[in-house]
Design an enzyme around this catalytic site. Structure first.
Site, mmCIF file in Angstrom:
data_model
loop_
_atom_site.group_PDB
_atom_site.id
_atom_site.type_symbol
_atom_site.label_atom_id
_atom_site.label_comp_id
_atom_site.label_asym_id
_atom_site.label_seq_id
_atom_site.Cartn_x
_atom_site.Cartn_y
_atom_site.Cartn_z
ATOM 1 N N HIS A 1 -20.108 3.770 43.077
ATOM 2 C CA HIS A 1 -20.627 5.048 43.547
ATOM 3 C C HIS A 1 -21.275 4.828 44.914
ATOM 4 O O HIS A 1 -21.778 3.736 45.199
ATOM 5 C CB HIS A 1 -21.686 5.595 42.587
ATOM 6 C CG HIS A 1 -21.246 5.690 41.169
ATOM 7 N ND1 HIS A 1 -20.304 6.591 40.738
ATOM 8 C CD2 HIS A 1 -21.628 4.991 40.070
ATOM 9 C CE1 HIS A 1 -20.124 6.460 39.437
ATOM 10 N NE2 HIS A 1 -20.905 5.487 39.005
ATOM 11 N N HIS B 1 -14.733 0.935 40.050
ATOM 12 C CA HIS B 1 -15.777 1.884 39.653
ATOM 13 C C HIS B 1 -17.054 1.604 40.434
ATOM 14 O O HIS B 1 -17.878 0.788 40.033
ATOM 15 C CB HIS B 1 -16.051 1.783 38.148
ATOM 16 C CG HIS B 1 -16.789 2.967 37.596
ATOM 17 N ND1 HIS B 1 -16.181 3.960 36.871
ATOM 18 C CD2 HIS B 1 -18.097 3.324 37.677
ATOM 19 C CE1 HIS B 1 -17.073 4.869 36.519
ATOM 20 N NE2 HIS B 1 -18.263 4.496 36.995
ATOM 21 N N TYR C 1 -15.714 9.532 30.856
ATOM 22 C CA TYR C 1 -16.924 8.821 30.466
ATOM 23 C C TYR C 1 -17.305 9.401 29.112
ATOM 24 O O TYR C 1 -17.704 10.564 29.015
ATOM 25 C CB TYR C 1 -18.023 9.031 31.497
ATOM 26 C CG TYR C 1 -19.336 8.321 31.189
ATOM 27 C CD1 TYR C 1 -19.370 7.189 30.365
ATOM 28 C CD2 TYR C 1 -20.536 8.755 31.736
ATOM 29 C CE1 TYR C 1 -20.551 6.534 30.096
ATOM 30 C CE2 TYR C 1 -21.726 8.105 31.485
ATOM 31 C CZ TYR C 1 -21.737 7.003 30.663
ATOM 32 O OH TYR C 1 -22.917 6.340 30.383
ATOM 33 N N ASP D 1 -19.559 -0.810 38.538
ATOM 34 C CA ASP D 1 -20.503 0.287 38.317
ATOM 35 C C ASP D 1 -21.649 0.246 39.332
ATOM 36 O O ASP D 1 -22.709 0.822 39.110
ATOM 37 C CB ASP D 1 -21.051 0.268 36.887
ATOM 38 C CG ASP D 1 -21.623 1.612 36.455
ATOM 39 O OD1 ASP D 1 -21.263 2.640 37.050
ATOM 40 O OD2 ASP D 1 -22.456 1.634 35.526
ATOM 41 N N SER E 1 -22.477 12.083 38.719
ATOM 42 C CA SER E 1 -22.846 13.384 38.164
ATOM 43 C C SER E 1 -23.953 14.061 38.963
ATOM 44 O O SER E 1 -24.049 15.297 38.965
ATOM 45 C CB SER E 1 -23.269 13.228 36.700
ATOM 46 O OG SER E 1 -24.349 12.333 36.579
ATOM 47 N N ARG F 1 -12.722 13.111 37.096
ATOM 48 C CA ARG F 1 -13.579 12.561 36.050
ATOM 49 C C ARG F 1 -14.109 13.661 35.141
ATOM 50 O O ARG F 1 -14.578 14.706 35.597
ATOM 51 C CB ARG F 1 -14.759 11.810 36.676
ATOM 52 C CG ARG F 1 -15.535 10.961 35.664
ATOM 53 C CD ARG F 1 -16.752 10.317 36.283
ATOM 54 N NE ARG F 1 -17.207 9.185 35.484
ATOM 55 C CZ ARG F 1 -18.437 8.676 35.552
ATOM 56 N NH1 ARG F 1 -19.316 9.195 36.388
ATOM 57 N NH2 ARG F 1 -18.776 7.653 34.804
ATOM 58 N N HIS G 1 -15.996 2.194 31.025
ATOM 59 C CA HIS G 1 -16.999 1.361 30.367
ATOM 60 C C HIS G 1 -16.587 0.877 28.977
ATOM 61 O O HIS G 1 -17.238 1.154 27.964
ATOM 62 C CB HIS G 1 -18.325 2.110 30.305
ATOM 63 C CG HIS G 1 -18.801 2.630 31.635
ATOM 64 N ND1 HIS G 1 -18.570 1.957 32.819
ATOM 65 C CD2 HIS G 1 -19.465 3.769 31.974
ATOM 66 C CE1 HIS G 1 -19.089 2.649 33.830
ATOM 67 N NE2 HIS G 1 -19.632 3.743 33.339
#
Length: 266
Positions: free
Chosen positions: A16, A14, A135, A224, A57, A104, A159
């Protein structure tokens, strides 16, 4: 592009990537440059040679940034996209060739996909062997279990399945996570600082252990990175996000979590 080495076998499932020149949706944080080479360098130092690039997002359904990153070294990393029901089969096939293995759904952000999109997309995702990454909050696990029942799609819950430090041992969320486990779901051990915990996160060790008992081998870890909950110049040390797994589960079990991405993202 470096194709002359064998990456370390660990998986950070995970992360980004961000580029401030890439169009971002209004009303979100303004990303700074956090590119693939930076996280590759950081993760490799901990033996994590494979990454799962999760569409943030802030970019909506424009997956161009992660697709370009995946194309840098084909086959090394994987991706999880965000799509809407208008996505074409050709677009999905291109994503698959580049390494996307899931879509997602975000029930926390107001821009996230919901149940209607899940039902509409399910047949096409199943045909490609993709999973659905959620999520969500712990109180939404029941709805996710209902959606996945009989769908043939694997759920992957971000998470720690939203099981924050304030969740009691008797909370109904645990029963719904057990139901998801029976359906073949996976949980990402990630996002500790999103779960009412602060470093070094000992308050979550009991939850991590209980989730590990429920999920069996269906656990992966994610850093993350680059931690959008923090200022861009005050990121937590990368290895500090891995240590709770080792401390809660022990070295041997943590080693299986470290390698499990090879199965989930095959």
């Amino acid at each position: 592009m470096n194709t002359h080495h064998t990456p370390a076998d660990g998986w950070d499932c995970h992360v980004h990537v961000f580029d401030p020149t890439h169009p971002a949706q209004a009303g979100h944080y303004q990303p700074v440059l956090r590119d693939l080479p930076e996280i590759e360098h950081t993760a490799t130092a901990l033996g994590m040679g494979h990454l799962v690039l999760v569409q943030p997002s802030v970019y909506g359904t424009d997956n161009g940034l992660i697709l370009r990153a995946l194309a840098r070294e084909p086959g090394r990393h994987r991706g999880v996209a965000v799509v809407d029901t208008a996505v074409t089969d050709a677009e999905l096939d291109t994503m698959h060739r580049l390494g996307v293995r899931g879509v997602r759904f975000n029930l926390v952000s107001p821009v996230g996909n919901g149940p209607e999109a899940f039902r509409a997309l399910a047949p096409r995702l199943k045909a490609r062997g993709w999973h659905v990454q959620w999520y969500a909050r712990a109180d939404q696990l029941a709805a996710i279990a209902d959606l996945h029942e009989g769908s043939g799609l694997t759920a992957v819950i971000d998470h720690l399945a939203g099981l924050h430090a304030g969740i009691s041992a008797a909370d109904p969320a645990w029963a719904f996570l057990e139901r998801l486990a029976a359906q073949g779901a996976w949980v990402k051990l990630s996002g500790w600082y999103r779960l009412q915990a602060s470093t070094p996160y000992e308050v979550l060790h009991g939850h991590i252990g209980r989730v590990a008992t429920l999920m069996g081998e269906h656990l992966v870890w994610g850093s993350d990175w680059p931690h959008t909950a923090f200022e861009h110049d005050a990121l937590p040390p990368y290895d500090s996000l891995w240590q709770p797994v080792v401390q809660a589960l022990g070295e041997a079990r943590a080693a299986t979590v470290r390698a499990a991405g090879a199965l989930l993202y095959a």
